[in-house]
Every structure is written in C-alpha cells, then in structure tokens.
Design an enzyme around this catalytic site. Structure first.
Site, PDB file in Angstrom:
ATOM      1  N   HIS A  11       0.838  -1.210   0.000  1.00 43.29           N
ATOM      2  CA  HIS A  11       0.000   0.000   0.000  1.00 43.29           C
ATOM      3  C   HIS A  11       0.868   1.252   0.000  1.00 43.29           C
ATOM      4  CE1 HIS A  11       0.307   0.940   4.395  1.00 43.29           C
ATOM      5  NE2 HIS A  11       0.292  -0.364   4.555  1.00 43.29           N
ATOM      6  N   ASP A  16       6.214   0.818   6.771  1.00 40.25           N
ATOM      7  CA  ASP A  16       4.784   0.605   6.541  1.00 40.25           C
ATOM      8  C   ASP A  16       4.239   1.707   5.632  1.00 40.25           C
ATOM      9  OD1 ASP A  16       2.201  -0.334   6.781  1.00 40.25           O
ATOM     10  OD2 ASP A  16       1.825   0.627   8.706  1.00 40.25           O
ATOM     11  N   GLU A  18      -5.032   2.289   2.575  1.00 39.44           N
ATOM     12  CA  GLU A  18      -5.090   1.066   3.396  1.00 39.44           C
ATOM     13  C   GLU A  18      -5.244   1.413   4.865  1.00 39.44           C
ATOM     14  OE1 GLU A  18      -3.352  -2.150   5.954  1.00 39.44           O
ATOM     15  OE2 GLU A  18      -2.682  -0.084   5.677  1.00 39.44           O
ATOM     16  N   GLU A  19      -4.521   2.426   5.312  1.00 42.85           N
ATOM     17  CA  GLU A  19      -4.505   2.754   6.741  1.00 42.85           C
ATOM     18  C   GLU A  19      -5.863   3.214   7.266  1.00 42.85           C
ATOM     19  OE1 GLU A  19      -2.224   1.726   8.353  1.00 42.85           O
ATOM     20  OE2 GLU A  19      -0.275   1.993   7.403  1.00 42.85           O
ATOM     21  N   ASP A  31       3.659  -6.297   3.287  1.00 46.42           N
ATOM     22  CA  ASP A  31       3.207  -5.228   4.195  1.00 46.42           C
ATOM     23  C   ASP A  31       3.526  -5.598   5.640  1.00 46.42           C
ATOM     24  OD1 ASP A  31       2.016  -3.012   5.334  1.00 46.42           O
ATOM     25  OD2 ASP A  31      -0.038  -3.758   5.111  1.00 46.42           O
TER      26      ASP A  31
END
Length: 469
Positions: free
Chosen positions: A286, A298, A331-332, A359
């Site tokens: 992501h 991340d 995504e977060e 990820d």
C-alpha cells in the site's frame, strides 16, 4: 552507508542455488532447464542490487508521509506513476478509491495531578476533537478491553478510560490482533460505560517513547469521545500513578477533523505476458502511510520490494503471464483502495494466478505459505524448493496470510500466498514517528526482492497455471 554481501556469502548462496536447479530439473514438470537457470541469474542480480533501497529512499525523502487525503498522498501517487514508467513497465494506470477523509491538527496530553508531567500521546485515526482547552478528567484503568466490557454500566461515568494492555512480541506478529481490538473499539465501549474520553497503551512492542496511531471507529447511537494512545513508557508511568491509590487527573487535547469523502488512487504497473497476457501474478503493497513518520517500513519497503521484484522477474525477457504490481490507496483508513480494486476488477479477478502482498516491514522472509487447489501443490513446492536456499521454509497449504489489501479478493478464490517476513521488532516502529528510513536494512531488503522475484517469475512462467481453492 549501504551494506554489501560478502563474496563468500554470495558464493555459498549461488552454489546452493545451482545444486537446487539440478535437483529441481530432475523432477520438474513445469520448468525447463533454461528457465531454472534463469532463476539463478535473477536471484544473483537481485541479491546484488540496491534498486529497492533506491526506491524506498526516494519515496521517503522526496515525498515523505502519505496519509490519505493529504498533499503527501497526492505526491505519492505522482511519484509511483513516474517510477513505474521509468522502470519500463509496459502498462501504467491509476484507479480511483474514495475514503472517509480525516485530518490531524494537533495533540498533547499531561498529568494534572498528583504529579504534573507531560505524556506522549497521539490521536487515533477518526477521533473527534476535544474542546480547545482540552479535556480534563480523572483516569480509570482497565487491564484490557474485555475487563472494560465486563465492567458495570456507568463504571467509567465522567472519567477517562485507560486500557493498559501489553502487546506480545513474536516474529509472526500474532500479538497484534488481540491488542488492536482496543484501538478499534475501545472508545465505543468506554463511552457505553459513561466515559468522557479514551486513552490506551500503544499497540506496540516498543520501549522508546513514541505513541502508536492507527484506525479507530465509532458506532452509530453511541456518544463519540476522543480516542487516543500514549507511548508504552507513558502507559507504565500512568499505571504507576494509578497504583499509588490517589485520584489521577489528566488533560487530553486533540484537534482533528473528519472532512467527508476524499479520493486517492491505486497505482498499477504491469509487465505484459507473451502467451497468456490476461492471466497475471499480482504482487504489491500500500502506497499510503500514517503521518507521524515517513512510512518507510509501513509500507514504503513493501512497495519498493514488489516493484523491484517485478523488474527482476522480467530480467530474462517477457514472462508468459503478466506480472502486475498494485500499490493500494488508503489502506490505513480501512482498506479502501483494496475494496475499490476488487470492485473495479471483479470480472477479471479469476485471471489472477498468484497473489501476495508485502506489508510487514523489511526484515528477511523466513516462511512461505500457500492457499491453492491440491492440483497446484506440485508447482508450489517447486517454487518453495527454489526459495529454500535463502532460508525460506515452506510451511503449509492453508489459509495463507497474504496481506490486508488482498482480503477483499478472498471471496473470489484467488490463489493466495504469504512470503512472511520476520516481524520481531516491526511493532517497535509501526504507526509511530520512528517509522523512518534508517530502520530499513538494505541487505535484508535485497533478500526480500530476491524472494519475491523468484516467486513472481516461477508463477508467471510455469507450464501450468496455479489454481485457487
């Protein structure tokens, strides 16, 4: 300074791989001797290259944090499109994804009494603001979410709930699930018990004084209260103050805002297959990140690994099947890019022959898992045999944990794989201001690229396609 493999280590790895080619070819129904020799060359090149490092360095330096809906997110999309084109991907395109936009403005906290001192705090995603002067109230501590859920009605009336759950450390990250429940639902349960605010121990294994952010949620019909997390060191301090037996009062000041619907973009690059162009291997990560650090682990590392792996998987020419890299948006904030991708591509998801997401940071891959039809296991085991010299062990053919952005693909029986990284220290940095480029080891990054490159190459070039279950 970038690290380099020693010639001795490289020689040993290549010798092991060469032996493996002979063994694999002796019983291979899916690959020619030439293809298996290509595996050796691809791995050699990947293990000697800093392409992935250059990508993550560029992303985290030239773009920085990429929280959905921010200028950094927009810049990240433009960066990804440009990089795909520079790297020579045959096709590059974007697909829109909408999400609930939320912005953090400021945050602070302190103990008011009995011992005034600052607390290192962060708002959890989607949190409401406190009044401008902050929210001041007495703390009530609970060991975990279950204890809060089982408390009497109005047990926290007029107070700030503090959940002090300690996350377990493990290389497969199994402590995250139990800990993250309090982040997702804690503010709702606290409000149901009469609380006016919510703070939790960070979902983190760190000893450094960094608070860990992440998504949180509200429930319709339940009063919204501020949702926040403090660093583990501050959680220990708050626990000690409560243990003294005197009332502990804290002030939380969070200024944030929900801003309606935002739009970002999945960025997709593809090397087109020569024989079966519609069939494709899907890898990726992501593109977005939280705003506290620069999203190096991340998931800057993950997108760099998979972009570089696709490039190396095509080192020996056009693959039989396409290799597609998807950099998912938002995504977060709740897998919004992944859900948009599944919806937009629903009619062609059956063309995916293998899918895996990176990820989980940038440490070495130690395990390989699959979730495929039994008829595809011989092919999967050939891939596993080529990964083993890199100390990647095949675990099982079960419900492979193939990354959060691939969850929306599961109902479509996509052949799923997990190339599991060692996450022993991943949650020391995850979602904190400490998620920065210096936490990425260039040598370990190369190991990831080599592993993903062999996986992508073999899945794309096998005589038979992999089938899901």
């Amino acid at each position: 300074m970038k690290k380099r493999f020693t010639s001795v280590v490289s020689t040993l790895i290549l010798a092991s791989l060469s032996f493996n080619v002979v063994q694999a070819h002796a019983k291979s129904d899916n690959f020619s001797a030439e293809q298996l020799s290509h595996v050796i060359e691809i791995k050699k090149q990947a293990l000697e290259s800093d392409l992935a490092w250059d990508l993550v360095e560029s992303l985290t330096t030239e773009v920085g944090p990429r929280m959905p809906g921010t200028p950094g997110d927009e810049a990240g999309v433009a960066w990804a499109v440009a990089k795909f084109k520079t790297m020579g991907f045959d096709k590059v395109w974007t697909e829109p994804a909408t999400f609930p936009k939320w912005i953090r403005y400021s945050e602070s906290a302190s103990v008011v009494s009995p011992a005034p001192q600052a607390l290192h705090i962060t708002a959890l995603g989607n949190s409401i603001s406190t009044p401008k002067e902050g929210l001041e109230a007495q703390v009530i501590e609970f060991e975990n979410l279950a204890e809060l859920e089982n408390a009497a009605d109005n047990a926290a009336k007029g107070k700030i709930v503090f959940i002090n759950y300690h996350m377990d450390r493990d290389r497969d990250g199994n402590g995250y699930g139990p800990a993250v429940k309090a982040r997702s639902r804690g503010a709702v349960v606290a409000a149901q018990k009469g609380a006016v605010g919510y703070v939790m121990r960070s979902v983190s294994t760190a000893t450094h004084r960094f608070a860990h952010t992440g998504g949180s949620h509200y429930k319709e019909g339940v009063t919204k209260i501020v949702s926040s997390a403090i660093s583990n060191a501050d959680a220990d301090q708050l626990h000690r103050l409560v243990a003294l037996g005197k009332p502990v009062t804290i002030n939380i000041n969070v200024q944030a805002k929900s801003m309606g619907e935002g739009t970002s973009y999945n960025v997709i690059g593809e090397f087109t297959g020569s024989e079966f162009p519609k069939e494709h291997v899907l890898i990726g990560g992501h593109l977005d990140s939280w705003d506290l650090g620069t999203g190096a682990l991340d998931d800057g590392a993950g997108i760099a690994i998979t972009m570089a792996a696709a490039k190396f998987a095509t080192l020996k020419g056009q693959p039989k099947r396409s290799i597609r890299v998807v950099l998912f948006a938002a995504e977060e904030f709740g897998l919004w890019g992944a859900k948009a991708y599944a919806k937009a591509n629903e009619k062609t998801l059956s063309n995916i022959v293998a899918a895996a997401e990176s990820d989980f940071g940038a440490d070495k891959i130690w395990a390989f898992e699959s979730n495929v039809h039994a008829s595809s296991l011989p092919l999967v085991k050939e891939i596993a045999a080529m990964l083993k010299p890199l100390n990647v062990e095949y675990i099982a053919n079960n419900a492979a944990r193939n990354g959060p952005d691939l969850i929306p693909l599961r109902p479509f029986k996509v052949p799923a794989f997990a190339l599991s990284q060692d996450g022993t220290d991943y949650f020391d940095y995850h979602h904190t201001a400490d998620d920065t480029l210096d936490k990425v080891d260039p040598i370990k990054l190369r190991h990831n690229v080599a592993s993903y490159a062999i996986f992508a190459y073999m899945a794309a070039n096998a005589k038979t396609r992999i089938i899901g279950k």
